[in-house]
Design a protein around this motif. Structure first.
Motif, PDB file in Angstrom:
ATOM      1  N   ALA A 215       0.835  -1.205   0.000  1.00 37.15           N
ATOM      2  CA  ALA A 215       0.000   0.000   0.000  1.00 37.15           C
ATOM      3  C   ALA A 215       0.869   1.255   0.000  1.00 37.15           C
ATOM      4  O   ALA A 215       2.016   1.243   0.443  1.00 37.15           O
ATOM      5  CB  ALA A 215      -0.901  -0.012   1.231  1.00 37.15           C
ATOM      6  N   ASP A 216       0.313   2.323  -0.540  1.00 37.41           N
ATOM      7  CA  ASP A 216       0.939   3.650  -0.489  1.00 37.41           C
ATOM      8  C   ASP A 216       2.283   3.740  -1.204  1.00 37.41           C
ATOM      9  O   ASP A 216       3.213   4.425  -0.742  1.00 37.41           O
ATOM     10  CB  ASP A 216       1.113   4.094   0.974  1.00 37.41           C
ATOM     11  CG  ASP A 216      -0.203   4.115   1.736  1.00 37.41           C
ATOM     12  OD1 ASP A 216      -1.227   4.487   1.136  1.00 37.41           O
ATOM     13  OD2 ASP A 216      -0.199   3.748   2.923  1.00 37.41           O
ATOM     14  N   LEU A 217       2.415   3.040  -2.325  1.00 40.41           N
ATOM     15  CA  LEU A 217       3.621   3.209  -3.135  1.00 40.41           C
ATOM     16  C   LEU A 217       3.631   4.613  -3.723  1.00 40.41           C
ATOM     17  O   LEU A 217       2.595   5.138  -4.144  1.00 40.41           O
ATOM     18  CB  LEU A 217       3.663   2.188  -4.267  1.00 40.41           C
ATOM     19  CG  LEU A 217       3.912   0.728  -3.907  1.00 40.41           C
ATOM     20  CD1 LEU A 217       3.816  -0.146  -5.148  1.00 40.41           C
ATOM     21  CD2 LEU A 217       5.270   0.539  -3.241  1.00 40.41           C
ATOM     22  N   THR A 218       4.796   5.226  -3.767  1.00 40.78           N
ATOM     23  CA  THR A 218       4.912   6.526  -4.406  1.00 40.78           C
ATOM     24  C   THR A 218       4.803   6.336  -5.919  1.00 40.78           C
ATOM     25  O   THR A 218       4.959   5.210  -6.429  1.00 40.78           O
ATOM     26  CB  THR A 218       6.258   7.173  -4.072  1.00 40.78           C
ATOM     27  OG1 THR A 218       7.311   6.389  -4.683  1.00 40.78           O
ATOM     28  CG2 THR A 218       6.483   7.237  -2.569  1.00 40.78           C
TER      29      THR A 218
ATOM     30  N   LYS B 155       5.728   2.924  -7.895  1.00 39.50           N
ATOM     31  CA  LYS B 155       4.759   2.231  -8.746  1.00 39.50           C
ATOM     32  C   LYS B 155       5.329   1.989 -10.134  1.00 39.50           C
ATOM     33  O   LYS B 155       5.121   0.928 -10.733  1.00 39.50           O
ATOM     34  CB  LYS B 155       3.470   3.042  -8.841  1.00 39.50           C
ATOM     35  CG  LYS B 155       2.624   3.024  -7.577  1.00 39.50           C
ATOM     36  CD  LYS B 155       1.329   3.807  -7.762  1.00 39.50           C
ATOM     37  CE  LYS B 155       0.487   3.772  -6.500  1.00 39.50           C
ATOM     38  NZ  LYS B 155      -0.759   4.556  -6.651  1.00 39.50           N
TER      39      LYS B 155
ATOM     40  N   ARG C 131      11.973  -0.297  -1.374  1.00 39.61           N
ATOM     41  CA  ARG C 131      10.696  -0.282  -0.645  1.00 39.61           C
ATOM     42  C   ARG C 131      10.126  -1.694  -0.457  1.00 39.61           C
ATOM     43  O   ARG C 131       9.631  -2.038   0.620  1.00 39.61           O
ATOM     44  CB  ARG C 131       9.686   0.578  -1.418  1.00 39.61           C
ATOM     45  CG  ARG C 131       8.268   0.590  -0.831  1.00 39.61           C
ATOM     46  CD  ARG C 131       8.205   1.290   0.514  1.00 39.61           C
ATOM     47  NE  ARG C 131       6.889   1.161   1.116  1.00 39.61           N
ATOM     48  CZ  ARG C 131       5.829   1.906   0.800  1.00 39.61           C
ATOM     49  NH1 ARG C 131       5.946   2.870  -0.127  1.00 39.61           N
ATOM     50  NH2 ARG C 131       4.675   1.746   1.405  1.00 39.61           N
TER      51      ARG C 131
END
Length: 311
Positions: free
Chosen positions: A209-212, A216, A299
């Motif tokens: 979740a919440d990949l920049t 992405k 990440r």
């Protein structure tokens, strides 16, 4: 028991021992076998055991019921009581009392004429006196010749003999390169026909979740390009990665990634790694794409020094 009957019983015990026991305890009862090197505790060395310190009754019980905490299994469902007694008596007489050699394998009858002379240079490697992975430059010319002989003629039975680096004791290996309709982009869906099933779990894309936006982009590039060898989860334990030698780097391994830096990772991706199947991507990925892949690696798999702080 007549001398003839006693000799016949001894030979029956020898036959049982050579079929059931030698693999761990050795042809000469000294436990100097490849299997023994993997066992802890090691199998008993009967050649250095006195009959006075190990009773026949104890040996009969051990062979019958096994020994807890060791690799010694119970033979009560494999051998009869008579056969257990025969093999125990053989061990006590042949190894513990006579310190005899038992059965020799490298004989002219078995296809090894002049073994003691022809293969002598390889003996230090077979006996474990010289580790098989000793660097070539550290060996004398005679030892180098001995290693060549060992690698050509002895290794099929003696295997690693002795090594400096134990390495991985067991590692799953695919028997073929992917075939049929296999695709690493199938997100873990595989069938038994392709043979990919045991490795499929590593080709399932991670859910983060919440990949920049940069991460992405790196994720898409990773799954389209890098995951083919390194697996979707970065372990390199998918079908392709397990097939390749050496295996692709496991980018989730803390021991390996602890020393990884932005520059080192960037160089490996751009220039490739000589002596491996890691190609150079500098003519495939743009600098911006390369940055995106590195951001995703940091990440998704393991933080990389110099990347997390910037991205």
């Amino acid at each position: 028991m007549t001398p003839e009957a006693k000799a016949a019983a001894h030979e029956r015990g020898r036959a049982i021992y050579n079929f059931r026991c030698y693999y761990c305890h050795g042809y000469s009862g000294d436990a100097r076998t490849l299997a023994a090197t993997f066992l802890d505790p090691r199998p008993r060395d009967f050649s250095t055991t006195s009959p006075a310190t190990l009773s026949r009754k104890t040996m009969l019980m051990t062979v019958t019921h096994g020994s807890d905490g060791t690799a010694m299994k119970a033979f009560e469902n494999t051998l009869t009581k008579e056969e257990i007694a025969l093999v125990v008596d053989f061990v006590r007489t042949e190894f513990m009392e006579r310190k005899a050699e038992n059965t020799r394998y490298h004989t002219p009858e078995n296809g090894w004429p002049d073994h003691e002379k022809q293969y002598a240079p390889a003996f230090p490697f077979a006996r474990g006196e010289i580790p098989i992975d000793t660097p070539w430059e550290s060996l004398t010319p005679e030892q180098q010749q001995g290693k060549r002989v060992f690698m050509q003629s002895c290794i099929s039975c003696h295997d690693r003999a002795k090594v400096l680096d134990e390495g991985v004791i067991w590692d799953p290996r695919p028997v073929s390169y992917p075939r049929n309709s296999y695709s690493h982009r199938a997100d873990g869906r595989a069938d038994a026909v392709t043979g990919a099933t045991p490795y499929a779990e590593h080709d399932v894309a991670l859910e983060i979740a919440d990949l920049t936006p940069l991460e992405k982009q790196g994720e898409a590039l990773w799954l389209d390009n890098c995951a083919f060898c390194h697996a979707a989860n970065g372990t390199g334990k998918n079908w392709i990665g397990s097939f390749l030698e050496p295996h692709p780097r496991n980018l989730t391994d803390p021991a390996f990634m602890a020393s990884m830096t932005r520059e080192r990772l960037r160089h490996a991706i751009r220039e490739g790694l000589p002596g491996t199947t890691m190609p150079a991507w500098k003519s495939v990925l743009s600098e911006a794409q390369l940055e995106a892949v590195m951001a995703y690696i940091s990440r998704a798999f393991h933080p990389v020094a110099g990347i997390a702080a910037e991205d």
